[in-house]
Structure formats: C-alpha cells, structure tokens
Design a protein around this motif. Structure first.
Motif, short mmCIF file in Angstrom:
data_model
loop_
_atom_site.label_atom_id
_atom_site.label_comp_id
_atom_site.label_asym_id
_atom_site.label_seq_id
_atom_site.Cartn_x
_atom_site.Cartn_y
_atom_site.Cartn_z
N TRP A 60 63.75 64.16 106.92
CA TRP A 60 63.43 64.68 105.58
C TRP A 60 63.16 63.58 104.56
CZ3 TRP A 60 62.65 69.70 104.20
CH2 TRP A 60 63.01 70.69 105.13
N TRP A 61 63.51 62.33 104.90
CA TRP A 61 63.48 61.24 103.92
C TRP A 61 62.11 61.10 103.28
CZ3 TRP A 61 67.37 58.85 101.67
CH2 TRP A 61 67.12 57.69 100.95
N ASP A 62 61.06 61.22 104.12
CA ASP A 62 59.71 61.02 103.60
C ASP A 62 59.30 62.16 102.68
OD1 ASP A 62 59.50 58.67 104.90
OD2 ASP A 62 58.69 59.57 106.74
N VAL A 63 59.84 63.37 102.98
CA VAL A 63 59.48 64.52 102.16
C VAL A 63 60.12 64.39 100.78
CG1 VAL A 63 59.40 67.03 102.03
CG2 VAL A 63 59.47 65.88 104.26
N ASP A 64 61.42 64.17 100.79
CA ASP A 64 62.17 64.14 99.54
C ASP A 64 63.51 63.45 99.79
OD1 ASP A 64 63.56 64.60 97.26
OD2 ASP A 64 63.18 66.76 97.17
N HIS A 65 63.77 62.32 99.12
CA HIS A 65 65.02 61.57 99.34
C HIS A 65 66.25 62.42 99.11
CE1 HIS A 65 62.45 58.36 99.74
NE2 HIS A 65 62.80 57.57 98.74
N GLU A 66 66.20 63.15 97.99
CA GLU A 66 67.37 63.90 97.59
C GLU A 66 67.64 65.04 98.57
OE1 GLU A 66 66.70 65.53 93.83
OE2 GLU A 66 68.51 66.74 93.94
N ARG A 67 66.58 65.73 98.92
CA ARG A 67 66.68 66.84 99.87
C ARG A 67 67.24 66.32 101.20
NH1 ARG A 67 63.54 71.64 101.22
NH2 ARG A 67 65.10 72.79 102.43
N ALA A 68 66.77 65.15 101.62
CA ALA A 68 67.20 64.56 102.89
C ALA A 68 68.71 64.37 102.90
CB ALA A 68 66.50 63.23 103.10
N LEU A 69 69.25 63.84 101.80
CA LEU A 69 70.70 63.60 101.75
C LEU A 69 71.46 64.91 101.78
CD1 LEU A 69 70.93 60.64 99.24
CD2 LEU A 69 71.38 60.65 101.70
N MET A 70 70.96 65.93 101.07
CA MET A 70 71.69 67.19 101.04
C MET A 70 71.62 67.92 102.38
SD MET A 70 73.24 67.00 98.38
CE MET A 70 74.13 68.54 98.44
N VAL A 71 70.53 67.74 103.12
CA VAL A 71 70.45 68.33 104.46
C VAL A 71 71.49 67.66 105.37
CG1 VAL A 71 69.05 68.41 106.55
CG2 VAL A 71 68.08 69.15 104.39
N ALA A 72 71.57 66.32 105.26
CA ALA A 72 72.57 65.62 106.06
C ALA A 72 73.98 66.11 105.72
CB ALA A 72 72.46 64.10 105.81
N VAL A 73 74.22 66.32 104.42
CA VAL A 73 75.53 66.83 103.99
C VAL A 73 75.82 68.18 104.65
CG1 VAL A 73 76.76 67.80 102.02
CG2 VAL A 73 75.64 65.59 101.81
N ALA A 74 74.81 69.06 104.65
CA ALA A 74 75.01 70.39 105.24
C ALA A 74 75.36 70.28 106.72
CB ALA A 74 73.77 71.24 105.05
N VAL A 75 74.68 69.37 107.44
CA VAL A 75 74.98 69.20 108.87
C VAL A 75 76.42 68.72 109.05
CG1 VAL A 75 74.40 67.93 110.97
CG2 VAL A 75 72.58 68.73 109.47
N LEU A 76 76.80 67.73 108.21
CA LEU A 76 78.14 67.17 108.35
C LEU A 76 79.22 68.21 108.06
CD1 LEU A 76 77.62 63.72 106.62
CD2 LEU A 76 77.98 64.16 109.03
N VAL A 77 78.97 69.04 107.07
CA VAL A 77 80.01 69.97 106.63
C VAL A 77 80.09 71.20 107.53
CG1 VAL A 77 80.72 71.48 104.76
CG2 VAL A 77 79.96 69.17 104.26
N VAL A 78 78.94 71.65 108.04
CA VAL A 78 78.95 72.93 108.74
C VAL A 78 79.60 72.85 110.12
CG1 VAL A 78 76.77 72.88 110.00
CG2 VAL A 78 77.58 75.01 109.03
N THR A 79 79.58 71.68 110.75
CA THR A 79 80.12 71.60 112.11
C THR A 79 81.62 71.79 112.08
OG1 THR A 79 80.32 69.27 111.87
CG2 THR A 79 78.38 70.08 113.01
N CYS A 80 82.10 72.44 113.07
CA CYS A 80 83.52 72.77 113.06
C CYS A 80 84.18 72.36 114.36
CB CYS A 80 83.70 74.25 112.81
SG CYS A 80 85.39 74.70 112.58
N PRO A 81 84.48 71.07 114.53
CA PRO A 81 85.15 70.65 115.75
C PRO A 81 86.55 71.25 115.84
CG PRO A 81 85.04 68.83 114.19
CD PRO A 81 84.27 69.95 113.60
N CYS A 82 87.13 71.58 114.69
CA CYS A 82 88.49 72.12 114.70
C CYS A 82 88.55 73.43 115.48
CB CYS A 82 88.99 72.32 113.30
SG CYS A 82 89.51 70.78 112.56
N ALA A 83 87.50 74.27 115.34
CA ALA A 83 87.50 75.54 116.06
C ALA A 83 87.58 75.28 117.56
CB ALA A 83 86.25 76.34 115.73
N LEU A 84 86.87 74.23 117.98
CA LEU A 84 86.85 73.89 119.40
C LEU A 84 88.23 73.45 119.88
CD1 LEU A 84 84.47 73.76 121.40
CD2 LEU A 84 84.39 71.33 120.99
#
Lengths: 48, 773
Positions: free
Chosen positions: B401-425
């Motif tokens: 996403w970096w080339d599309v939009d720097h800010e958007r790229a960071l927030m997408v990365a944040v969503a990936v980091l937050v949504v994963t739930c290793p604890c459930a596993l």
C-alpha cells in the motif's frame, strides 16, 4: 462559539477529575463483592 | 532488572526483597507450598503462582528460565491457570534460587498456598479494572471530540477549532496509551529483550504505530503521514482489547473455578479455643492436632477432626461426590474442605495440613492442571511461526500500500497486527480441558492427567474389575468354618489382626466385622485382640505375618496367612470366601457375600447407549464372575484371571484396534491400569496419593464413570470447535485486513471477540446440567 475554547479544555480537566474519583472507588474496593453489601444486613454479627 | 520507566511502571509491585526470598529457604516454610517426593532423597515438588504471565509464549519463557536453574529437575507451567509445578533437589537449589531466576526475566513467583497469593490476586484484579475504566472513559470523551470532524459540512468547523479538538483528543489518548496499554508494551518489551516474539508484540506495535501516525497528523499536518488522526480508533480498540482481557480474566477464574474453589476451599483463619475457654482467631497454618475449633454454619472446616459438641449437616460433595447434606453428630468425623451447613459445632482437630484428605486431593488436582496435554504442546510450538507470519503479512501489506498512500499503508499494517488472535489458538485446548477437570472435580471425580481426557473421548471399550468396583467396597461376612480346636471368634480376631495391614476390601470387611462383634459381645472383648508383626501383602493373593495375643506379649508368635485358597493352600469352595492358615495348614474359612453397587445396571446401560462395549475381567472364580456379570447386565465377562491373564486380555482387545479404559480399585490392578489407554480407580480402597490411575473416583457412584466419559467427549468436541474457530478466524481476517477492508477499531473488536468465543465455548462444559441427572 468562543466559549468552546474554554469549555473544551475544561472538559479535559473534568475527565481527569472524574478519573481520579473512579480511581478512589476502585482502590477502596467498591467494585469487588458487589453482593457483599446486600448480604451484610442478613448476617448475624456478634460484638459490633 | 527492568530499567525502562514504562516497563517498570507496568510491572507489578516491587520485586521480593532478597531477605523475603531468603525466608523461603527455611525448610519449615517449604511445606506450605511444597511436598517431598518419594522418588528420591531431597527431592521436592513445589507449586507456585506466576505473576506477569499473559499467554502461552510466556509459559514457554518461564519454563525455560526455571529449567535453566541448576538443581531444578522439572518445570511445568500452565498458561491457563498461571501455575507452575516444579521438582527440585534441596541439596542443589533453594527456592530463592529459582524465584530470583524468574525475577531476572521479569516474572515473579508466589508460593501457591501462601496467604499472600489472594492479596496479590486482588491487587492485580483492581489494577486491571482500573486500566479498563481509564480506557473506557477516555474513549467516550475522545469520541465526542471526534464527532464534529465526521459530521461538519465543509466550512462549518474553523481550522482553530479543529486543531483544538485534536489537541484535546491527543491529551486524553496519552493516559490510555501510557497507562491502560502498559501491560501490552511491558510484555512486548520483555519479549524483545529476551530476543523472542511474544503474543503481545503485534498488538503493541499496532498501538504505537497508530499513535505515531495520529500524533504526526496533529502536530505536522503537512508531513508525510498526512493530516488524518485515529485517536478514536486507537482508544476504541484498546478499550475492546481490555474488555476482552478483563472478561477473559473473569471467565478463566470461573472455568478454572471449580479448581480454584477447590484449592481455596480452606478458610484463611479459624477460631481456636484458648486454655481459658475464650476463642481466638489464628491462621490455619498454626493449627495443631488436638486443638478445639469453633466452626460456624456457612464456614468451611479447616482440618480433619471429630465433632466434640453440637450436631450439624455438612456438604462433602468435593470429597465424595455426594451432593446431599450429611448429618454429623457428636463423635462423627468431619473432613477438611467440607462445608458446615446448619449449626455451630466444636471440632477436635486430628489431622492438619498435608495429612488431610483434602490436601491430597489438592495435590492431585494441581499436578493435573499443570501437566501439558499433547494438543497444548502443539499450540505452543505453533505460536512462534504463526507470529512470524503475522509480522511478515503486516510488513507485506504495508509495502504493497505504501506507493498508493503512506498513511493508508500504515493503518492497514495496524489492522493486520491487531486483528490476529494467537491467544485464541493457544487458549483453545487448555481452557476446555481445565473447564472439564473443574466440572469433574465438582462431581467428585479427580483428574490426575489432563491428557487422559483426550484419550477417554476416544474410548470404545471399557473393562471393569469386579471386586470393589462393580460390587460394593465392603462385602458382607457370612458363616465362618474353622478347624477343630479353634472357635470362629478367635479365628476372626486373628484374621482381623492380619487384615488391618491390608487395604483390600475383604480385609476391611473382616476388620469391620470383628469390631462389630467385639462391641456386641463383651465376652469377646475380654478374650482380647491380637497383634500382628511383619505383615506383608502379595497383591491379589493375600497377607501374611506373625500374630500373637495382644495381652500376652511373651506368647510365641504364630505365622499366619490370610487370602485366597491358593495362597493358604486350602481347598477352594464354591462360594466366595477368604481363608486363614497357619504352619499346620488350613485354619478357618470366612464366607463372603457380595453386594452389587446400587447404580451398576444404570451405569452399564448408559455406557452401552454411549456406544461403549462393556466387559468384565475378574480374578474371582468364573461362576462368581458370571453371576455378577449377569446381575449387572454385562455380556462379556471372564473370571479366574490372574493379573497376567488380565494383561493378556487387554493386549488382545488392543490388538483388535480398540481403545480400552480400565476401571479397577487402583490396587490389585496396577499393571492393567497402567497398560490401558485410560484408567479409573475407585479411590476408597487406596489412599489417594498412591492411586496410579488417570481418574480417581473417591465416592461410590459408578455413574461417575459414565459422567466422566460424557464430559470428556464434550470437552474434546469443544477443543475441536475452538481450534477450528481460531484457524478460520485468523485465516479469514488476515487477508481482509491486508486488503484494507478492516478499520483498526473493527480489528480490535474482532480480536477481543475471538478470544472470548474460545473461553465462552469452554465454559459450556462447566456450566452444564446438574450432574446428578
């Protein structure tokens, strides 16, 4: 409108005051044993 | 030691002062949280509560730190119950050694049976609640400041006003980030310092990135990260995560609830009568046998003892699975851990501490809750590669996403980091198994190995022993035949002297019967009892020893044997009986009448309905075995089996591809119990600590076996559902987040929800229909 420039900082201060009040409530254990107070009147106390 | 101010603020209270730890090196203190092991000299087994643990990854770190201390032979840590069990050698290590090793990596150990544990637990709960409240309250206020930015038409909001609102949001986000998120950052930092990847790292990274982007938007709107701010998203997902953690904490307390309730069943202090007749409050640990206690209704009884004054009803469900109140009058025995229900009584203490039956049960349960089933080990191993994949996905999404939009790229990365739930596993299996163990404990079944629950769910054949299992523990004594020159009464007294050294049900019946007759007939009591020396038991065969009259110490000791016809070289009869013989041969024969347990038929039927093939193997004569089998409704039964025959039969069944559970009395069947996939011991015949079985049933209800089977099947179904859920959730959400379709707040909600689903699903096992259905 201008009053907002005073009210918004004031609301921030108010939030911190309310949080201080909540801290006191948590720290004195008011949220533990919520049933305890209700049951106290039914208990037989000797001495006090 | 922690030097970082953030981590130091988040770490729980000051570490133990060195001299406080040194106090624990006093062997007198060890018994409070340890017990000596019989398997070697100077070996101790300790149970401690680990503070500062969040996930399975922490459990691995704690385990390896403990195992790294010289003198610690074994360390097992349970992520779900935050308890560690370790075996250490008192000659090579001291408790302070391994406790300091834990402090060095940022955790602390509290002796599990220590009174401090509950105090610390309370402080931990308060702090968690306080973090959650701060996050929630600040979130509400930040939402209000964000509202105008969403709803105002262009030109409605002046630039100064917008800037002021952003400032206010920033100020209120600070406490959320620095205080409420403290545990996430502290744990991520600790993991980094140990050069490993922890479960909290992705989340902490996500929070830090969101805050950085929003701060840049507030103070430098023209910068490379754009002018958008995400304070509302940040506070919201922190609030969701903390809500999830908070509920998880409460639910875990409930799932492990029966377990915890069991361990914390004893009161902290009791009322003891002083010499002058007044009562004083003393700590349970100060109790001595012989003390007189006052126990009020509603209180738990703190030690094994006898009632000296008053009569009451007690609840012993924990110890026997008997859920009805039991009447106890003067002279009756009460056990530690049972509850006094109706009236104040005075109890004379007979056994305290580790000697009580309660303490043995707790020791069993604690070792069970920290042994790791295969499935849990698998989840632990998977956690690390899984986290690497998550970090990699976040980086890849960001780069895309970096080339599309720097800010958007960071927030997408944040969503990936937050949504994963290793604890459930990592929570999927232990939460379900602990809930099952807790449920079983409240129904009077003790689980020695959690792993056995996995095996039991697959069982298709159940083999019962007869004596003491299908039939009642104590058979009734029938007629007594003796050699010429010996009276039945004397023969019974001699047999009772020998039998007192054995725990076999028949021996117990003889001792009981002799006691009864003595009480009924004073002439018998005058004739005197007998004493026995050098008794030795041959499992499944009989007891032998030297017997002489108690009142006549100079009498020559008679070598006697008590047991099966073969053991006593007597002629086998047709009815069940036990024989007594001396050097000259046969001396007496005691006829026995067997009583089937009340619920045998119901239990056998219920097992058959569950698709389990019920069989019986008995060491008793074939016709007696057939009679009991017919009465119990068991189709396949064979009698006359020696322990070797039983093993052979078991091997045959197993070679047919069956998974076999063995139910015995835990004493005579030890080799068979060990060879079966799952074993039950009906524990009344044997002291709990000696029972070598996966499940111990201290009561006398055979239905408990059926219930255990049902609970285990249910637990494994829940484990499968949980693992499936964790996999599907992560597999679905990570691509969604990478595609940029998940906003950060929704990701936070998803992760918190996913852990909760797992824990709630496990809770279904314990919150089930009353078990006396």
């Amino acid at each position: 409108m201008d009053i907002l420039y005073l009210l918004i900082p004031l609301s921030v201060v108010l939030v911190f005051l309310i949080l201080a009040g909540l801290w006191w409530a948590v720290d004195s254990g008011q949220f533990e044993d919520i049933e305890e107070e209700g049951a106290r009147i039914l208990r037989q106390d000797d001495g006090e | 030691m922690l030097t970082d101010p953030l981590a130091a603020a988040a770490a729980r209270p000051v570490p133990h002062a060195p001299d406080a730890l040194a106090l624990l090196d006093d062997p007198q203190e060890w018994v409070a949280f340890s017990r000596p092991l019989a398997s070697g000299p100077d070996l101790w087994e300790s149970s401690v509560v680990i503070e500062g643990m969040h996930c399975a990854a922490c459990a691995v770190a704690v385990e390896s730190a403990l195992a790294g201390v010289a003198g610690v032979l074994r360390a097992e840590v349970s992520a779900a119950s935050h308890r560690a069990r370790l075996v250490w050698s008192s000659t090579r290590a001291k408790p302070s050694d391994w406790m300091q090793a834990l402090q060095r990596i940022g955790y602390r150990a509290v002796p599990a049976n220590d009174l401090f544990a509950s105090e610390r637990r309370r402080r931990e709960t308060r702090k968690a609640l306080w973090r959650w409240l701060v996050a929630g309250f600040c979130m509400m206020q930040v939402m209000m400041y964000a509202y105008p930015a969403y709803t105002a038409r262009p030109g409605d909001l002046t630039a100064e006003m917008e800037q002021l609102l952003r400032w206010a949001s920033w100020v209120l986000t600070l406490p959320v980030l620095l205080f409420s998120c403290g545990p996430f950052f502290a744990s991520a930092l600790r993991d980094l310092r140990q050069r490993r990847i922890g479960m909290d790292l992705p989340v902490a990274l996500g929070m830090a990135m969101t805050f950085a982007v929003s701060t840049a938007g507030t103070f430098e709107p023209a910068g490379p990260f754009g002018r958008e701010v995400y304070f509302d998203s940040l506070t919201m997902f922190v609030f969701f995560l903390l809500s999830g953690r908070w509920l998880e904490l409460r639910l875990r307390d409930r799932t492990a609830g029966a377990l915890e309730a069991l361990m914390n069943r004893l009161p902290d202090s009791v009322e003891r009568r002083c010499a002058d007749g007044s009562f004083e409050r003393v700590a349970v640990r100060r109790l001595q046998p012989g003390d007189l206690l006052r126990v009020r209704p509603g209180e738990a009884i703190a030690a094994d003892g006898r009632i000296e004054e008053g009569h009451t009803q007690v609840d012993e469900a924990l110890l026997t699975g008997e859920s009805r109140p039991l009447a106890r009058a003067v002279g009756a025995q009460v056990v530690a851990g049972s509850h006094n229900l109706s009236a104040t009584v005075l109890v004379r203490v007979e056994q305290v501490g580790a000697a009580t039956r309660f303490a043995q049960i707790v020791a069993l349960m604690e070792s069970a809750s920290t042994t790791k089933p295969q499935a849990v080990l698998l989840a632990d191993r998977l956690a690390r590669p899984f986290l690497l994949v998550v970090l990699f996905s976040a980086a890849a999404a960001c780069a895309w996403w970096w080339d599309v939009d720097h800010e958007r790229a960071l927030m997408v990365a944040v969503a990936v980091l937050v949504v994963t739930c290793p604890c459930a596993l990592s929570l999927a299996t232990p939460a379900a198994l602990l809930a099952a163990a807790g449920r079983l404990a409240s129904g009077g079944v003790l689980v020695r190995r959690l792993q056995a629950l996995e095996a039991l769910a697959r069982v298709d054949t159940m083999v019962f022993d007869k004596t003491g299992t299908l039939t009642s523990n104590t058979p009734a004594l029938g007629d007594i035949r003796t050699r010429l020159g010996t009276t039945p009464a004397v023969a019974l007294e001699m047999a009772a002297a020998l039998a007192a050294h054995s725990l076999h049900p028949v021996s117990r019946a003889l001792v009981q019967q002799a006691g009864l007759r003595r009480a009924q007939d004073p002439a018998l009591a005058a004739a005197g009892t007998w004493t026995c020396e050098g008794a030795s038991e041959t499992p499944g065969q009989g007891v032998q020893g030297l017997v002489r009259p108690a009142l006549w110490a100079a009498a020559p000791a008679v070598p006697l044997r008590l047991g099966s016809a073969l053991f006593c070289s007597a002629t086998p009869g047709t009815a069940p009986e036990v024989h007594l013989s001396d050097a000259a041969g046969w001396l007496a024969t005691f006829g026995l009448r067997e009583a089937l347990r009340a619920d045998v038929r119901a239990a056998v039927q219920a097992l058959a309905q569950s698709g389990v093939d019920v069989r019986m193997l008995s060491g008793d004569r074939p016709d007696a075995a057939a009679r009991v089998a017919a009465a119990a409704g068991i189709a396949h039964a064979s009698g006359g089996c020696s322990p070797a025959d039983k093993l052979q039969a078991l091997a045959t069944l197993q070679s047919q591809g069956r998974t076999v559970a063995m139910v015995g009395d835990g004493m005579n069947d030890t080799p068979v119990l060990a060879a079966a996939a799952v074993s039950f011991a009906f524990g009344q015949a044997v002291p709990l600590a000696q029972a070598r079985a996966d499940f111990v049933v201290p009561g006398d209800r055979l239905m408990a076996v059926v219930q255990t089977l049902q609970v285990s099947r249910k637990a494994m179904a829940v484990v499968r559902q949980n693992l499936l859920w964790a996999l599907v959730y992560n597999a679905a959400c990570i691509p969604l987040a990478m595609a940029g379709w998940l906003p950060a707040w929704l990701a936070g909600l998803g992760m918190a929800g996913s852990s909760l689903v797992v824990v709630l699903n496990a809770l279904r096992i314990s919150a089930n229909a009353p078990q006396d259905a």
